[in-house]
Write a protein that holds these residues in place. Structure first.
Motif, PDB file in Angstrom:
ATOM      1  N   PHE A 140       0.827  -1.217   0.000  1.00 17.71           N
ATOM      2  CA  PHE A 140       0.000   0.000   0.000  1.00 17.71           C
ATOM      3  C   PHE A 140       0.856   1.259   0.000  1.00 17.71           C
ATOM      4  N   ARG A 141       1.965   1.239   0.729  1.00 21.45           N
ATOM      5  CA  ARG A 141       2.833   2.421   0.841  1.00 21.45           C
ATOM      6  C   ARG A 141       3.726   2.632  -0.372  1.00 21.45           C
ATOM      7  N   ASN A 142       4.120   1.544  -1.022  1.00 25.31           N
ATOM      8  CA  ASN A 142       5.193   1.645  -2.005  1.00 25.31           C
ATOM      9  C   ASN A 142       4.818   1.311  -3.444  1.00 25.31           C
ATOM     10  N   LYS A 143       3.645   0.818  -3.667  1.00 22.70           N
ATOM     11  CA  LYS A 143       3.235   0.422  -5.029  1.00 22.70           C
ATOM     12  C   LYS A 143       1.995   1.194  -5.427  1.00 22.70           C
ATOM     13  N   GLU A 144       1.981   1.685  -6.640  1.00 22.07           N
ATOM     14  CA  GLU A 144       0.862   2.498  -7.110  1.00 22.07           C
ATOM     15  C   GLU A 144      -0.105   1.715  -7.998  1.00 22.07           C
ATOM     16  N   ASP A 145       0.350   0.585  -8.550  1.00 28.14           N
ATOM     17  CA  ASP A 145      -0.487  -0.132  -9.513  1.00 28.14           C
ATOM     18  C   ASP A 145      -1.612  -0.903  -8.822  1.00 28.14           C
ATOM     19  N   VAL A 146      -2.694  -1.063  -9.546  1.00 26.69           N
ATOM     20  CA  VAL A 146      -3.893  -1.715  -9.025  1.00 26.69           C
ATOM     21  C   VAL A 146      -3.602  -3.160  -8.624  1.00 26.69           C
ATOM     22  N   GLY A 147      -2.799  -3.858  -9.411  1.00 32.91           N
ATOM     23  CA  GLY A 147      -2.473  -5.255  -9.111  1.00 32.91           C
ATOM     24  C   GLY A 147      -1.804  -5.406  -7.752  1.00 32.91           C
ATOM     25  N   SER A 148      -0.860  -4.526  -7.445  1.00 33.35           N
ATOM     26  CA  SER A 148      -0.167  -4.575  -6.151  1.00 33.35           C
ATOM     27  C   SER A 148      -1.110  -4.219  -5.021  1.00 33.35           C
ATOM     28  N   ARG A 149      -1.961  -3.247  -5.246  1.00 35.58           N
ATOM     29  CA  ARG A 149      -2.928  -2.854  -4.206  1.00 35.58           C
ATOM     30  C   ARG A 149      -3.915  -3.995  -3.931  1.00 35.58           C
ATOM     31  N   ASN A 150      -4.347  -4.656  -4.999  1.00 33.59           N
ATOM     32  CA  ASN A 150      -5.247  -5.804  -4.821  1.00 33.59           C
ATOM     33  C   ASN A 150      -4.535  -6.937  -4.090  1.00 33.59           C
ATOM     34  N   ALA A 151      -3.268  -7.148  -4.416  1.00 36.84           N
ATOM     35  CA  ALA A 151      -2.488  -8.173  -3.710  1.00 36.84           C
ATOM     36  C   ALA A 151      -2.386  -7.816  -2.231  1.00 36.84           C
ATOM     37  N   GLY A 152      -2.178  -6.539  -1.949  1.00 32.67           N
ATOM     38  CA  GLY A 152      -2.120  -6.077  -0.557  1.00 32.67           C
ATOM     39  C   GLY A 152      -3.409  -6.392   0.186  1.00 32.67           C
ATOM     40  N   LEU A 153      -4.532  -6.171  -0.492  1.00 36.77           N
ATOM     41  CA  LEU A 153      -5.834  -6.489   0.122  1.00 36.77           C
ATOM     42  C   LEU A 153      -5.958  -7.988   0.397  1.00 36.77           C
ATOM     43  N   GLU A 154      -5.471  -8.807  -0.523  1.00 39.79           N
ATOM     44  CA  GLU A 154      -5.537 -10.260  -0.336  1.00 39.79           C
ATOM     45  C   GLU A 154      -4.676 -10.707   0.853  1.00 39.79           C
ATOM     46  N   TYR A 155      -3.498 -10.120   1.002  1.00 38.12           N
ATOM     47  CA  TYR A 155      -2.646 -10.466   2.145  1.00 38.12           C
ATOM     48  C   TYR A 155      -3.271 -10.003   3.454  1.00 38.12           C
ATOM     49  N   MET A 156      -3.931  -8.853   3.426  1.00 38.36           N
ATOM     50  CA  MET A 156      -4.596  -8.371   4.631  1.00 38.36           C
ATOM     51  C   MET A 156      -5.765  -9.301   4.986  1.00 38.36           C
ATOM     52  N   LYS A 157      -6.503  -9.747   3.970  1.00 36.47           N
ATOM     53  CA  LYS A 157      -7.592 -10.706   4.201  1.00 36.47           C
ATOM     54  C   LYS A 157      -7.044 -12.007   4.775  1.00 36.47           C
ATOM     55  N   LYS A 158      -5.913 -12.455   4.248  1.00 36.92           N
ATOM     56  CA  LYS A 158      -5.294 -13.684   4.745  1.00 36.92           C
ATOM     57  C   LYS A 158      -4.970 -13.545   6.236  1.00 36.92           C
ATOM     58  N   ALA A 159      -4.417 -12.398   6.609  1.00 36.59           N
ATOM     59  CA  ALA A 159      -4.100 -12.156   8.018  1.00 36.59           C
ATOM     60  C   ALA A 159      -5.373 -12.135   8.865  1.00 36.59           C
ATOM     61  N   MET A 160      -6.414 -11.514   8.346  1.00 38.75           N
ATOM     62  CA  MET A 160      -7.689 -11.467   9.069  1.00 38.75           C
ATOM     63  C   MET A 160      -8.252 -12.872   9.259  1.00 38.75           C
ATOM     64  N   ASN A 161      -8.182 -13.680   8.208  1.00 40.58           N
ATOM     65  CA  ASN A 161      -8.694 -15.051   8.280  1.00 40.58           C
ATOM     66  C   ASN A 161      -7.917 -15.912   9.277  1.00 40.58           C
ATOM     67  N   GLU A 162      -6.669 -15.523   9.528  1.00 40.95           N
ATOM     68  CA  GLU A 162      -5.847 -16.248  10.499  1.00 40.95           C
ATOM     69  C   GLU A 162      -6.004 -15.670  11.904  1.00 40.95           C
ATOM     70  N   GLY A 163      -6.891 -14.684  12.035  1.00 40.21           N
ATOM     71  CA  GLY A 163      -7.190 -14.136  13.346  1.00 40.21           C
ATOM     72  C   GLY A 163      -6.262 -13.045  13.817  1.00 40.21           C
ATOM     73  N   SER A 164      -5.489 -12.450  12.921  1.00 40.58           N
ATOM     74  CA  SER A 164      -4.563 -11.386  13.312  1.00 40.58           C
ATOM     75  C   SER A 164      -5.329 -10.125  13.696  1.00 40.58           C
ATOM     76  N   GLY A 165      -5.167  -9.675  14.927  1.00 41.61           N
ATOM     77  CA  GLY A 165      -5.781  -8.440  15.385  1.00 41.61           C
ATOM     78  C   GLY A 165      -5.234  -7.223  14.670  1.00 41.61           C
ATOM     79  N   GLU A 166      -4.016  -7.331  14.159  1.00 43.75           N
ATOM     80  CA  GLU A 166      -3.395  -6.214  13.438  1.00 43.75           C
ATOM     81  C   GLU A 166      -4.115  -5.889  12.150  1.00 43.75           C
ATOM     82  N   ALA A 167      -4.782  -6.880  11.586  1.00 41.49           N
ATOM     83  CA  ALA A 167      -5.387  -6.715  10.257  1.00 41.49           C
ATOM     84  C   ALA A 167      -6.712  -5.965  10.295  1.00 41.49           C
ATOM     85  N   TYR A 168      -7.240  -5.738  11.477  1.00 43.30           N
ATOM     86  CA  TYR A 168      -8.554  -5.084  11.568  1.00 43.30           C
ATOM     87  C   TYR A 168      -8.435  -3.602  11.733  1.00 43.30           C
TER      88      TYR A 168
END
Length: 168
Positions: A140-168
């Motif tokens: 999110f901080r270092n990439k401007e392209d939509v693909g990287s931003r979407n990947a960032g969202l997927e990694y954040m979802k992965k963290a949320m699905n694993e119960g990471s409090g940081e992801a919320y």
């Protein structure tokens, strides 16, 4: 029970068993079964690290990095980054994540965004939820392209699905 385990770890540590050294240090660090003693724990984390325990390398690096940042001591930060790198090169997910963070921010190493991305992604791909959050934020901080931003969202979802409090 923990009391008995602690004493077995202490005996095994005396025989230079590196994993026992690390476990003994953890018990000292968190005050489990022994009195809380972070200074003594640091000694045993370093001993286990010096004998090649990747968790010991990472944990000792964390201690040094916190001290180095608090004291504004670049030399300590550099030593910490070296321990993170050793741990990361043994495929330790915690070491990979911490080395990636050090590389991204220039803590004890020259800032290297390409390597930072590589280490954060490796750790996240191996399932470390904290690394998933850190990698998503990196994107999110270092990439401007939509693909990287979407990947960032997927990694954040992965963290949320694993119960990471940081992801919320």
């Amino acid at each position: 029970d923990k009391q008995q385990a602690g004493h077995y770890y202490q005996k095994a540590e005396a025989k230079k068993h590196i994993n026992a050294m690390y476990c003994y240090a953890i018990m000292l660090f968190y005050g489990e079964c022994f009195d809380l003693n972070k200074a003594k724990a640091a000694i045993y984390f370093k001993k286990s690290a010096d004998l090649g325990n990747s968790e010991g390398e990472n944990k000792y690096g964390v201690i040094l990095m916190k001290e180095g940042k608090k004291e504004n001591n670049e030399a300590k930060q550099k030593i910490a980054a070296t321990f993170f790198e050793k741990s990361a090169n043994k495929r330790n997910i915690h070491g990979m994540c911490n080395y990636g963070i050090a590389l991204e921010n220039g803590y004890g190493v020259e800032r290297d965004m390409k390597k930072a991305e590589e280490y954060l992604k490796k750790s996240a791909d191996l399932g470390y939820s904290h690394a998933c959050v850190k990698y998503a934020l990196f994107l999110f901080r270092n990439k401007e392209d939509v693909g990287s931003r979407n990947a960032g969202l997927e990694y954040m979802k992965k963290a949320m699905n694993e119960g990471s409090g940081e992801a919320y």
